[in-house]
Scaffold this active site. Structure first.
Site, PDB file in Angstrom:
ATOM      1  N   TYR A  74       0.870  -1.281  -0.017  1.00  0.00           N
ATOM      2  CA  TYR A  74      -0.011  -0.019   0.094  1.00  0.00           C
ATOM      3  C   TYR A  74       0.940   1.207   0.154  1.00  0.00           C
ATOM      4  CZ  TYR A  74      -3.001  -3.675   2.072  1.00  0.00           C
ATOM      5  OH  TYR A  74      -3.707  -4.919   2.395  1.00  0.00           O
ATOM      6  N   TRP A  78      -3.545   5.972   3.080  1.00  0.00           N
ATOM      7  CA  TRP A  78      -4.988   5.632   3.354  1.00  0.00           C
ATOM      8  C   TRP A  78      -5.658   6.478   4.487  1.00  0.00           C
ATOM      9  CZ3 TRP A  78      -2.624   2.411  -0.052  1.00  0.00           C
ATOM     10  CH2 TRP A  78      -3.255   1.717  -0.973  1.00  0.00           C
ATOM     11  N   SER A  79      -7.089   6.774   4.233  1.00  0.00           N
ATOM     12  CA  SER A  79      -7.483   7.435   5.153  1.00  0.00           C
ATOM     13  C   SER A  79      -7.605   7.027   6.586  1.00  0.00           C
ATOM     14  CB  SER A  79      -9.167   7.837   4.856  1.00  0.00           C
ATOM     15  OG  SER A  79      -9.928   8.255   5.690  1.00  0.00           O
ATOM     16  N   GLN A 155     -13.780   5.744   3.906  1.00  0.00           N
ATOM     17  CA  GLN A 155     -13.499   4.977   4.911  1.00  0.00           C
ATOM     18  C   GLN A 155     -13.816   5.321   6.306  1.00  0.00           C
ATOM     19  OE1 GLN A 155      -9.407   3.919   4.552  1.00  0.00           O
ATOM     20  NE2 GLN A 155      -9.475   2.002   3.791  1.00  0.00           N
ATOM     21  N   ASP A 217     -12.472  -4.925   3.997  1.00  0.00           N
ATOM     22  CA  ASP A 217     -13.015  -5.140   2.689  1.00  0.00           C
ATOM     23  C   ASP A 217     -13.471  -6.284   2.423  1.00  0.00           C
ATOM     24  OD1 ASP A 217     -11.414  -3.103   3.195  1.00  0.00           O
ATOM     25  OD2 ASP A 217     -10.220  -3.308   1.228  1.00  0.00           O
ATOM     26  N   TYR A 401      -7.274 -12.332   4.616  1.00  0.00           N
ATOM     27  CA  TYR A 401      -7.556 -11.035   4.665  1.00  0.00           C
ATOM     28  C   TYR A 401      -9.021 -10.948   5.222  1.00  0.00           C
ATOM     29  CZ  TYR A 401      -7.930  -6.576   1.968  1.00  0.00           C
ATOM     30  OH  TYR A 401      -7.968  -5.166   1.679  1.00  0.00           O
ATOM     31  N   TRP A 402      -9.673 -10.454   6.505  1.00  0.00           N
ATOM     32  CA  TRP A 402     -10.575  -9.728   6.929  1.00  0.00           C
ATOM     33  C   TRP A 402     -11.681 -11.031   7.042  1.00  0.00           C
ATOM     34  CZ3 TRP A 402     -10.396  -5.919   9.711  1.00  0.00           C
ATOM     35  CH2 TRP A 402      -9.646  -4.713   9.488  1.00  0.00           C
ATOM     36  N   GLU A 445       0.506  -7.109   9.234  1.00  0.00           N
ATOM     37  CA  GLU A 445      -0.799  -6.540   8.988  1.00  0.00           C
ATOM     38  C   GLU A 445      -1.866  -7.318   9.754  1.00  0.00           C
ATOM     39  OE1 GLU A 445      -1.534  -6.957   4.910  1.00  0.00           O
ATOM     40  OE2 GLU A 445      -3.006  -5.539   4.837  1.00  0.00           O
TER      41      GLU A 445
HETATM   42  C1  2M8 Z   1      -7.016  -2.800   2.557  1.00  0.00           C
HETATM   43  O1  2M8 Z   1      -7.590  -2.215   1.703  1.00  0.00           O
HETATM   44  C2  2M8 Z   1      -7.233  -1.756   0.357  1.00  0.00           C
HETATM   45  C3  2M8 Z   1      -8.400  -1.078  -0.273  1.00  0.00           C
HETATM   46  O2  2M8 Z   1      -8.790  -0.031   0.213  1.00  0.00           O
HETATM   47  C4  2M8 Z   1      -6.741  -2.920  -0.460  1.00  0.00           C
HETATM   48  O3  2M8 Z   1      -6.871  -4.225   0.016  1.00  0.00           O
HETATM   49  O4  2M8 Z   1      -6.101  -2.729  -1.518  1.00  0.00           O
HETATM   50  C5  2M8 Z   1      -7.869  -2.906   3.936  1.00  0.00           C
HETATM   51  O5  2M8 Z   1      -7.227  -3.709   4.799  1.00  0.00           O
HETATM   52  C6  2M8 Z   1      -8.215  -1.267   4.443  1.00  0.00           C
HETATM   53  O6  2M8 Z   1      -8.762  -1.314   5.602  1.00  0.00           O
HETATM   54  C7  2M8 Z   1      -6.830  -0.694   4.620  1.00  0.00           C
HETATM   55  O7  2M8 Z   1      -7.132   0.657   4.899  1.00  0.00           O
HETATM   56  C8  2M8 Z   1      -5.789  -0.732   3.548  1.00  0.00           C
HETATM   57  C9  2M8 Z   1      -4.525  -0.174   3.782  1.00  0.00           C
HETATM   58  O8  2M8 Z   1      -3.959  -0.477   4.603  1.00  0.00           O
HETATM   59  O9  2M8 Z   1      -5.766  -1.913   3.061  1.00  0.00           O
END
Ligand code: 2M8
Length: 477
Positions: A74, A78-79, A155, A217, A401-402, A445
């Site tokens: 990432y 991110w917000s 978010q 997500d 993831y989640w 993460e």
């Molecule tokens: C994850 O989300 C992003 C999309 O927004 C992705 O998977 O590419 C999620 O875990 C989200 O909660 C988090 O803010 C973001 C960046 O850590 O990654």
């Protein structure tokens, strides 16, 4: 507008002092939990080391304007990550914590929305999908601030809560920089956007129009509403699988749906009055909004607006009442998301989103909610953190993831909830276990709630930041 210099010599001095300060070590607490000297983070020295490593993660992820969640997976801002990161930064560099939030709010749209990603133009487009060209449209160019590259989704609104905590970390610096004066009207516009544009059912709650807006997500809670989404051939290429294992990330069909939903929103001018395919009232999103509305009240009072403070407190109470009224299932003792395109039914799936209202101080159902969290589905106190999904379900996946793993931001929220509801021993135990696991997992993460094994990416921004915050809980507010 506050200026945005790089790290000042004051920041550096401050960081050094804090790093060298003995931490509130809690050796007895570690012993109570059976962590021996051979385990990490059990001695003063180890604790200092852990803190230093966490600070190094934040330093390495700092871009000069804000902090990326991860350099690899990432590489933008991110917000809600920035809000969590600011909660940790405030203990090391209060000025930088303020700037983290300010840089995010500089990307606020003219309609008040706070975009979920602010792209770093120095990072190549092919590093992340969906990149800025995917989101860009005439409406975005009209509504987003000129010259800034953002997404069009949002978010969870935890920002006011973070801003208030950041102010409290160093009120003198905050006043000198005019931090609250600058950020309060922007926070108020953000909340107003949610009330005016996202209250799809007219009950005071905000709806999300994409699973990415929940921040959780890939939760199985979204499977039914997401299954109705018509996909289209976007011809896109996923980038996440370069940096994370396929079995730990969403499936390709889910990505097709994610992309289709986002493209629909874009092609409809990011208007909220169009016929969204996915509209959900999410417990976590609304609980964090209520908690933030309370924090807005604190900020307004600090700025001398006692009348505004009363309005914010009343809004927070009304929102809490709506969450309990609409999303609480008394028979199952849990909060469920409501699927507005699915006839307004509650999605009876036990995702960690349903635990987040514990963070609300005036929650009339805290006792039964806690009972569910301590029961077989989440085993709070017996496993690591709070599993993101029901341990007893056939859909539980400990590493995807989640859909099962424990996340540190959710653990932090539950820790706050336990503290608010005076469950002090449970809060202490959770705090200890989160700190310990952050260390052993290299600030992962997310982790397997049963084994603590690291998954996703490492050196993750909010894991490092919230570890610092949890370590400093006794000093912080
Ligand atoms: C994850 O989300 C992003 C999309 O927004 C992705 O998977 O590419 C999620 O875990 C989200 O909660 C988090 O803010 C973001 C960046 O850590 O990654």
């Amino acid at each position: 507008m506050p200026s945005q210099p790089c790290m000042s010599s004051h920041d550096i001095r401050e960081a050094r002092t804090i790093l060298m300060t003995d931490l509130d070590t809690d050796l007895s607490e570690h012993r109570r939990h059976g962590m021996t000297r051979s385990n990490p983070a059990t001695t003063r020295h180890d604790q200092r080391d852990l803190r230093r490593t966490a600070v190094n993660v934040l330093l390495a992820n700092w871009t000069g304007r804000s902090t990326v969640p991860s350099r690899k997976l990432y590489p933008h801002q991110w917000s809600w990550d920035s809000a969590f990161i600011a909660l940790g930064l405030r203990h090391i560099w209060p000025g930088r914590a303020q700037r983290e939030l300010e840089s995010l709010f500089r990307a606020q749209w003219s309609d008040g929305r706070l975009p979920h990603i602010v792209f770093n133009p120095a990072v190549a487009n092919d590093r992340y999908f969906p990149d800025w060209t995917f989101w860009s449209s005439p409406a975005l160019l009209r509504k987003a601030p000129a010259g800034l590259r953002t997404s069009g989704l949002i978010q969870p609104p935890i920002h006011a809560l973070a801003a208030w905590a950041v102010h409290q970390a160093d009120p003198e610096l905050s006043r000198r920089r005019g931090f609250l004066n600058w950020i309060y009207p922007r926070l108020a516009r953000w909340h107003r956007y949610l009330r005016q544009h996202r209250d799809f059912a007219g009950n005071g709650m905000a709806g999300i129009v994409h699973p990415w807006e929940s921040g959780m997500d890939n939760s199985a809670c979204w499977d039914v509403p997401l299954s109705r989404v018509t996909t289209r051939d976007n011809g896109f290429q996923r980038r996440d699988l370069r940096y994370a294992a396929t079995e730990e990330r969403p499936t390709d069909i889910d990505y097709l749906r994610f992309a289709a939903l986002a493209a629909d929103y874009r092609d409809n001018g990011y208007r909220d009055d169009h016929d969204h395919q996915f509209v959900v009232e999410d417990p976590a999103f609304n609980a964090l909004l209520a908690a933030s509305e309370d924090a807005l009240g604190d900020i307004a009072r600090e700025l001398g607006g006692a009348d505004l403070a009363v309005i914010h407190a009343t809004t927070a109470q009304q929102l809490t009442a709506a969450i309990v009224d609409v999303l609480w299932d008394a028979e199952r003792s849990f909060f469920f998301p409501r699927d507005l395109r699915g006839g307004g039914r509650l999605a009876e799936r036990y995702g960690c989103t349903g635990a987040v209202p514990l963070v609300l101080p005036n929650l009339p159902v805290a006792t039964p909610l806690l009972k569910t969290l301590r029961g077989p589905r989440f085993q709070l106190g017996k496993v690591i953190g709070l599993p993101s999904y029901d341990l007893t379900s056939s859909e539980f996946e400990p590493t995807r993831y989640w859909r099962g793993p424990s996340w540190f931001n959710v653990g932090w929220i539950i820790h706050r909830g336990l503290t608010i509801h005076q469950e002090n021993q449970a809060a202490d135990e959770l705090r200890t276990s989160l700190i310990h696991t952050a260390h052993t997992s290299d600030f992962a993460e997310y982790v397997d709630p049963l084994s603590g094994t690291a998954h996703g990416t490492k050196d993750f921004g909010w894991t490092a930041a919230l570890t610092i915050d949890l370590m400093d809980q006794r000093r912080s507010t």
